[in-house]
Scaffold this active site. Structure first.
Site, PDB file in Angstrom:
ATOM      1  N   LEU A 159       0.830  -1.209   0.000  1.00 35.28           N
ATOM      2  CA  LEU A 159       0.000   0.000   0.000  1.00 35.28           C
ATOM      3  C   LEU A 159       0.866   1.261   0.000  1.00 35.28           C
ATOM      4  CD1 LEU A 159      -2.888  -0.974   2.457  1.00 35.28           C
ATOM      5  CD2 LEU A 159      -2.683  -1.351  -0.009  1.00 35.28           C
ATOM      6  N   ASP A 185      13.932   2.201  11.374  1.00 34.93           N
ATOM      7  CA  ASP A 185      13.312   1.050  12.042  1.00 34.93           C
ATOM      8  C   ASP A 185      12.382   1.608  13.111  1.00 34.93           C
ATOM      9  OD1 ASP A 185      12.609  -1.154  13.533  1.00 34.93           O
ATOM     10  OD2 ASP A 185      14.672  -1.892  13.781  1.00 34.93           O
ATOM     11  N   GLY A 226       5.134  -1.408   9.524  1.00 28.86           N
ATOM     12  CA  GLY A 226       5.086  -2.436  10.557  1.00 28.86           C
ATOM     13  C   GLY A 226       4.828  -3.816   9.987  1.00 28.86           C
ATOM     14  N   VAL A 227       4.749  -4.788  10.896  1.00 25.64           N
ATOM     15  CA  VAL A 227       4.432  -6.163  10.512  1.00 25.64           C
ATOM     16  C   VAL A 227       2.965  -6.189  10.077  1.00 25.64           C
ATOM     17  CG1 VAL A 227       4.158  -8.496  11.421  1.00 25.64           C
ATOM     18  CG2 VAL A 227       6.152  -7.125  12.076  1.00 25.64           C
ATOM     19  N   SER A 228       2.689  -6.765   8.900  1.00 23.49           N
ATOM     20  CA  SER A 228       1.339  -6.640   8.337  1.00 23.49           C
ATOM     21  C   SER A 228       0.595  -7.972   8.258  1.00 23.49           C
ATOM     22  CB  SER A 228       1.421  -6.014   6.942  1.00 23.49           C
ATOM     23  OG  SER A 228       2.088  -6.890   6.058  1.00 23.49           O
ATOM     24  N   ASN A 282      -8.820  -5.088   9.905  1.00 24.04           N
ATOM     25  CA  ASN A 282     -10.006  -5.899  10.246  1.00 24.04           C
ATOM     26  C   ASN A 282      -9.659  -6.991  11.259  1.00 24.04           C
ATOM     27  OD1 ASN A 282      -9.893  -8.773   8.718  1.00 24.04           O
ATOM     28  ND2 ASN A 282      -8.849  -7.251   7.474  1.00 24.04           N
ATOM     29  N   TYR A 296      -0.928 -10.006  15.753  1.00 26.18           N
ATOM     30  CA  TYR A 296      -1.007  -8.880  14.813  1.00 26.18           C
ATOM     31  C   TYR A 296      -2.266  -8.047  15.088  1.00 26.18           C
ATOM     32  CZ  TYR A 296      -2.140  -6.661  10.320  1.00 26.18           C
ATOM     33  OH  TYR A 296      -2.522  -5.782   9.333  1.00 26.18           O
TER      34      TYR A 296
HETATM   35  P1  NAI Z   1       3.353  -4.454   3.713  1.00 21.21           P
HETATM   36  O1  NAI Z   1       3.850  -5.542   4.573  1.00 21.21           O
HETATM   37  O2  NAI Z   1       3.494  -4.601   2.231  1.00 21.21           O
HETATM   38  O3  NAI Z   1       4.057  -3.077   4.136  1.00 21.21           O
HETATM   39  C1  NAI Z   1       4.468  -2.799   5.445  1.00 21.21           C
HETATM   40  C2  NAI Z   1       5.786  -2.054   5.377  1.00 21.21           C
HETATM   41  O4  NAI Z   1       6.215  -1.829   6.721  1.00 21.21           O
HETATM   42  C3  NAI Z   1       6.887  -2.832   4.650  1.00 21.21           C
HETATM   43  O5  NAI Z   1       7.423  -2.076   3.595  1.00 21.21           O
HETATM   44  C4  NAI Z   1       7.927  -3.094   5.732  1.00 21.21           C
HETATM   45  O6  NAI Z   1       9.274  -3.016   5.259  1.00 21.21           O
HETATM   46  C5  NAI Z   1       7.629  -1.989   6.732  1.00 21.21           C
HETATM   47  N1  NAI Z   1       8.094  -2.358   8.062  1.00 21.21           N
HETATM   48  C6  NAI Z   1       7.997  -3.564   8.684  1.00 21.21           C
HETATM   49  N2  NAI Z   1       8.632  -3.542   9.863  1.00 21.21           N
HETATM   50  C7  NAI Z   1       9.146  -2.296   9.999  1.00 21.21           C
HETATM   51  C8  NAI Z   1       9.918  -1.658  10.992  1.00 21.21           C
HETATM   52  N3  NAI Z   1      10.323  -2.309  12.109  1.00 21.21           N
HETATM   53  N4  NAI Z   1      10.261  -0.371  10.812  1.00 21.21           N
HETATM   54  C9  NAI Z   1       9.879   0.290   9.694  1.00 21.21           C
HETATM   55  N5  NAI Z   1       9.156  -0.251   8.700  1.00 21.21           N
HETATM   56  C10 NAI Z   1       8.794  -1.539   8.853  1.00 21.21           C
HETATM   57  O7  NAI Z   1       1.846  -4.197   4.110  1.00 21.21           O
HETATM   58  P2  NAI Z   1       0.700  -3.443   3.291  1.00 21.21           P
HETATM   59  O8  NAI Z   1      -0.197  -4.445   2.711  1.00 21.21           O
HETATM   60  O9  NAI Z   1       1.290  -2.400   2.438  1.00 21.21           O
HETATM   61  O10 NAI Z   1      -0.101  -2.757   4.479  1.00 21.21           O
HETATM   62  C11 NAI Z   1       0.216  -1.458   4.926  1.00 21.21           C
HETATM   63  C12 NAI Z   1      -0.397  -1.256   6.298  1.00 21.21           C
HETATM   64  O11 NAI Z   1      -1.799  -1.447   6.215  1.00 21.21           O
HETATM   65  C13 NAI Z   1       0.112  -2.235   7.350  1.00 21.21           C
HETATM   66  O12 NAI Z   1       0.216  -1.557   8.593  1.00 21.21           O
HETATM   67  C14 NAI Z   1      -0.972  -3.284   7.426  1.00 21.21           C
HETATM   68  O13 NAI Z   1      -1.027  -3.868   8.705  1.00 21.21           O
HETATM   69  C15 NAI Z   1      -2.209  -2.444   7.130  1.00 21.21           C
HETATM   70  N6  NAI Z   1      -3.271  -3.233   6.529  1.00 21.21           N
HETATM   71  C16 NAI Z   1      -3.175  -3.653   5.226  1.00 21.21           C
HETATM   72  C17 NAI Z   1      -4.188  -4.381   4.653  1.00 21.21           C
HETATM   73  C18 NAI Z   1      -4.151  -4.797   3.213  1.00 21.21           C
HETATM   74  O14 NAI Z   1      -5.132  -5.406   2.771  1.00 21.21           O
HETATM   75  N7  NAI Z   1      -3.112  -4.517   2.445  1.00 21.21           N
HETATM   76  C19 NAI Z   1      -5.362  -4.768   5.435  1.00 21.21           C
HETATM   77  C20 NAI Z   1      -5.359  -4.288   6.796  1.00 21.21           C
HETATM   78  C21 NAI Z   1      -4.349  -3.535   7.299  1.00 21.21           C
HETATM   79  C1  15L Z   2      -4.401  -7.459   6.844  1.00 22.90           C
HETATM   80  O1  15L Z   2      -4.431  -6.864   7.921  1.00 22.90           O
HETATM   81  C2  15L Z   2      -3.126  -7.709   6.143  1.00 22.90           C
HETATM   82  O2  15L Z   2      -2.206  -6.670   6.326  1.00 22.90           O
HETATM   83  C3  15L Z   2      -3.318  -7.963   4.656  1.00 22.90           C
HETATM   84  O3  15L Z   2      -2.121  -8.506   4.131  1.00 22.90           O
HETATM   85  C4  15L Z   2      -4.496  -8.916   4.407  1.00 22.90           C
HETATM   86  O4  15L Z   2      -4.194 -10.166   4.945  1.00 22.90           O
HETATM   87  C5  15L Z   2      -5.741  -8.351   5.051  1.00 22.90           C
HETATM   88  O5  15L Z   2      -5.548  -8.041   6.418  1.00 22.90           O
HETATM   89  C6  15L Z   2      -6.929  -9.296   4.967  1.00 22.90           C
HETATM   90  O6  15L Z   2      -7.534  -9.582   6.002  1.00 22.90           O
HETATM   91  O7  15L Z   2      -7.276  -9.710   3.851  1.00 22.90           O
END
Ligand code: NAI
Ligand code: 15L
Length: 277
Positions: free
Chosen positions: A20, A57, A79-81, A118, A142
């Site tokens: 994202l 970090d 963060g951890v996703s 969610n 998480y």
């Molecule tokens: P992603 O895993 O692709 O991106 C997360 C980023 O956080 C990564 O680039 C990673 O390097 C960075 N990261 C991890 N640990 C870190 C640390 N210690 N310090 C600094 N950066 C760190 O996840 P995505 O899909 O882009 O999601 C973005 C956010 O949205 C996350 O917080 C995730 O939990 C949340 N989210 C995403 C959903 C989705 O459907 N994509 C659904 C629900 C929540």
């Molecule tokens: C999340 O929170 C995760 O970051 C994403 O990778 C998907 O697993 C999403 O939820 C989901 O529930 O589909």
């Protein structure tokens, strides 16, 4: 008429190297004269003269302080996703969000958009419809960390007046990949609209909003966040035939029972070679 929020000077985007983050890095340009993008992972060179690249970090308090200095609003995706052992989630998500809010307090940041999930309510059944006031039912470490993040946002508003919109994002990907995502999918365009509304709507206090597109059978009711004016434009419906052509899971499979799907069945970690800590 409601007052307008002041224009932004420098907007911080964390998690900018992620799925994202890469989308929002492109789509949030222009909302502020400077976009500072940050991640622990490499992000390459700045995309243009308006962008600042910061490697950080979230577990490192001093580095987070430096990352936030000079910014007036934050979109926090870093963060951890996914579900991971507690120790990993602790560093990036729990300590990380504490460091972020402390830095925001010290540097006078007034608005944060927090990517919650969610999985804060993942143990509700798919047969239930809930709103933002429903008791939280996290579905793993998480989800617990996101629940903690929402409480952090609530506390920092009550104590310090820092406003946050917590986005309980469903599944934000280019398209819905399975039956569960027919309910939980959030298109990238709708995500961008939601983030913009969350940054610029005045007087949000701490608002919790579900991030889903206008899908046919939604599990989530956003009436408690109506003041954001979020009106999703997309729907998972165009993918229905393609998704329903996939084999259906068993009726008692967690992916078909719980809103959090497979996350509700992950772990425990560290008990077997298949689930290492
Ligand atoms: P992603 O895993 O692709 O991106 C997360 C980023 O956080 C990564 O680039 C990673 O390097 C960075 N990261 C991890 N640990 C870190 C640390 N210690 N310090 C600094 N950066 C760190 O996840 P995505 O899909 O882009 O999601 C973005 C956010 O949205 C996350 O917080 C995730 O939990 C949340 N989210 C995403 C959903 C989705 O459907 N994509 C659904 C629900 C929540
Ligand atoms: C999340 O929170 C995760 O970051 C994403 O990778 C998907 O697993 C999403 O939820 C989901 O529930 O589909």
């Amino acid at each position: 008429m409601q007052a307008q929020t002041p224009p932004l000077q420098r907007l911080l985007l964390t998690g900018a190297a992620g799925g994202l983050g890469q989308v929002l890095r492109q789509r949030l340009r222009g909302l502020a004269p400077v976009l500072r993008v940050s991640d622990i992972a490499g992000m390459g060179a700045p995309l243009d003269a308006q962008e600042e690249v910061n490697t950080c970090d979230l577990a490192d308090k001093q580095a987070v302080d430096a990352m936030v200095a000079g910014c007036d609003a934050i979109v926090h995706l870093g963060g951890v996703s996914v579900e991971r052992p507690f120790e990993e989630v602790l560093e990036a998500n729990i300590k990380g969000i504490f460091h972020l809010y402390e830095a925001a307090r010290r540097h006078g940041v007034k608005r944060i958009v927090f990517a919650s999930s969610n999985h804060v309510i993942g143990f509700y059944k798919q047969s239930e419809k809930i709103d933002a006031n429903a008791r939280r039912r996290p579905d793993g470490y998480y989800g617990l960390s996101k629940s903690f993040g929402e409480d952090m946002a609530s506390f920092y508003f009550d104590r310090y007046g820092i406003e946050t919109v917590s986005l309980r994002i469903g599944s934000s990907f280019p398209e819905p990949k399975d039956r569960r995502m027919m309910h939980s999918w959030l298109s990238y365009d709708d995500l961008v609209q939601l983030v913009e509304k969350s940054l610029f709507t005045p007087n949000v206090g701490h608002t919790v909003v579900y991030g889903a597109s206008a899908n046919r059978d939604l599990w989530w009711d956003n009436h408690a966040a109506a003041h954001l004016g979020f009106v999703p434009k997309d729907s998972s419906e165009p993918w229905r035939a393609q998704v329903e052509a996939q084999p259906a899971p068993a009726v008692n499979d967690p992916v078909a029972v719980y809103q959090g799907g497979a996350f509700t069945a992950q772990g425990p970690f560290g008990d077997t070679p298949e689930q290492p800590a």
